[in-house]
Design a protein around this motif. Structure first.
Motif, short mmCIF file in Angstrom:
data_model
loop_
_atom_site.label_atom_id
_atom_site.label_comp_id
_atom_site.label_asym_id
_atom_site.label_seq_id
_atom_site.Cartn_x
_atom_site.Cartn_y
_atom_site.Cartn_z
N UNK A 236 0.87 -1.31 -0.13
CA UNK A 236 0.02 -0.03 -0.04
C UNK A 236 0.63 1.29 0.13
N UNK A 237 2.06 1.29 0.38
CA UNK A 237 2.98 2.25 0.40
C UNK A 237 3.13 2.71 -1.09
N UNK A 311 -3.04 8.64 6.17
CA UNK A 311 -1.79 8.97 5.36
C UNK A 311 -2.59 9.38 4.08
N UNK A 312 -2.99 8.16 3.45
CA UNK A 312 -3.59 8.01 2.06
C UNK A 312 -4.67 9.00 2.10
N UNK A 347 0.38 16.78 1.64
CA UNK A 347 1.33 15.90 1.31
C UNK A 347 2.22 15.46 2.60
N UNK A 348 2.80 16.60 3.02
CA UNK A 348 3.86 16.48 4.43
C UNK A 348 2.90 15.78 5.42
N UNK A 349 1.67 16.15 5.76
CA UNK A 349 1.34 15.60 6.77
C UNK A 349 0.84 14.11 6.40
N UNK A 350 0.53 13.80 5.26
CA UNK A 350 0.38 12.27 4.74
C UNK A 350 1.90 11.67 4.88
N UNK A 351 2.81 12.23 4.65
CA UNK A 351 3.99 11.41 4.80
C UNK A 351 4.28 11.38 6.38
N UNK A 352 4.26 12.05 7.07
CA UNK A 352 4.33 11.99 8.60
C UNK A 352 3.59 10.82 9.11
#
Length: 435
Positions: A236-237, A311-312, A347-352
């Motif tokens: 899923x990543x 995240x997604x 996108x940053x919040x998703x990455x974290x």
């Protein structure tokens, strides 16, 4: 005395600053070079978007594919320290090769960076995870701190290399990335001498001493479940990385071609926008790390699958912003910089919620004798995502309206989130066994 001991127990291991700084300098070199790559291909070498997309896709994919080989060789033969030194040396030579203008040196440099990263990246992450063997409760917040080191380098690299590359000479920018890599090697040399020798021992060697022929023991059901969980989250990543990595390709060119970059009469280099994401990581990373720690204290810390789902879901919002920005372009205007800032925020919040969590989960969950190889599997999924990101970027020009291109990533992100959330109801019993 009990309070004092508790405070000591809550501290992160003493090796964290050394590995943090080593990773920071290495990432400065990587992200500084990456910020220039697609711009150099289309502006200096005059590649078409489609040809530049193929080079970018193959390079970024192989950068994350070779860690499987590097992790395996470190586990079985080289040991972690030797693998990190080998990887650092190859990457240094790669950056220096890119500093020469001839095209053969360009491709040689990319090749050296690919193999060097394969030895460096999985083994740095594995060693960092081993620091937390006796403090598993701090592992998630520890990897978020480590991730901040990655993004501190990611913040500085595009500014330094972009200023030199876009403003002076492309090869000055590539050379500056090499200097960053050299500093990282020096930091690692002095820092590694202060860390315990057990940190660098090969996993297979240690297991054979402790349990005889450990590698010949059968793999029980619990180990299979742990490996399966790593495989599922790795899969899923892919959906995350194929969307997120538009930052270096389509979003990079969007900044160059479709964004009003004038600030007080000065045009900001497009490569500078590559620093927005790591800047947000540094701002919000400590907040997220604190959030995980506090939720863990209350027994309410979401499990890794739920963090991936969130995240997604957040990632989709980032690309929804890019859809709105594309509407501005379709109307004949240049998009304001706030669109890119907003997209990078989501996108940053998703990455974290995903990347440091994934690194932490693999290092914690992988059976010890497969630690390096399974970390390589995690990076294999990253490689697949990066290749798809570059490949799909090559199709951007075929859309009459860029909003349709970015809308595709809204759909894939939210669709993957929904599917993983459905699977969570079946997989959560496996997660409970890990606690």
């Amino acid at each position: 005395m009990e309070v004092s001991n508790q405070k000591i127990a809550d501290k992160h291991p003493q090796g964290v600053p050394y590995l943090f700084l080593t990773e920071m300098w290495e990432r400065l070199s990587y992200y500084g070079m990456r910020a220039l790559l697609i711009l150099y291909l289309v502006s200096e070498l005059h590649f078409s978007d489609e040809d530049a997309a193929q080079v970018y896709a193959v390079y970024t994919a192989l950068v994350y594919l070779t860690p499987i080989l590097g992790g395996y060789l470190a586990d079985r033969y080289l040991g972690y320290k030797a693998a990190i030194y080998l990887g650092s040396s190859l990457m240094l030579l790669g950056h220096l090769s890119l500093a020469f203008p001839e095209l053969p040196f360009f491709y040689l440099g990319l090749g050296l960076l690919i193999f060097g990263n394969g030895f460096f990246k999985p083994n740095m992450s594995t060693v960092f995870g081993k620091l937390y063997r006796n403090k598993p409760e701090l592992r998630d917040s520890g990897f978020t701190i480590f991730y901040m080191g990655i993004n501190l380098g990611g913040l500085i690299g595009p500014i330094i290399c972009g200023s030199l590359g876009e403003g002076k000479n492309w090869h000055y920018g590539f050379g500056a990335a090499g200097i960053g890599m050299a500093i990282g090697m020096i930091v690692f040399y002095f820092g590694s001498r202060k860390l315990p020798a057990s940190l660098w021992e090969r996993t297979a060697f240690v297991e054979n001493i402790q349990s005889g022929e450990a590698s010949l023991q059968p793999v029980d059901t619990h180990i299979k479940e742990r490996i399966a969980l790593i495989g599922i989250l790795s899969f899923f990543s892919i959906f995350f990385w194929m969307a997120f990595e538009q930052v270096g390709s389509s979003m990079n060119l969007f900044a160059l071609r479709h964004t009003d970059r004038n600030l007080l009469g000065v045009e900001v280099p497009a490569s500078f926008f590559q620093s927005i994401n790591p800047l947000f990581i540094l701002i919000f990373g400590p907040i997220v790390a604190y959030l995980w720690s506090k939720l863990a204290e209350r027994g309410k810390n979401p499990d890794p699958i739920l963090k991936f789902v969130m995240s997604l879901f957040l990632l989709g919002f980032g690309f929804l912003v890019m859809v709105f920005a594309s509407w501005e372009v379709a109307s004949g205007l240049k998009a304001g910089v706030l669109f890119l800032f907003a997209a990078y925020f989501w996108n940053t919040m998703s990455e974290l919620f995903l990347s440091p969590v994934g690194l932490s989960f693999v290092s914690k969950t992988a059976p010890s004798r497969y630690a390096g190889m399974l970390m390589g599997i995690w990076f294999l999924s990253t490689a697949a995502g990066h290749y798809l990101a570059g490949y799909l970027f090559g199709w951007a020009g075929k859309f009459s309206d860029l909003s349709h291109f970015f809308l595709f990533f809204v759909g894939t992100s939210w669709g993957a989130a929904a599917l993983l959330f459905g699977l969570w109801f079946f997989l959560r019993k496996w997660l409970w066994k890990l606690n």
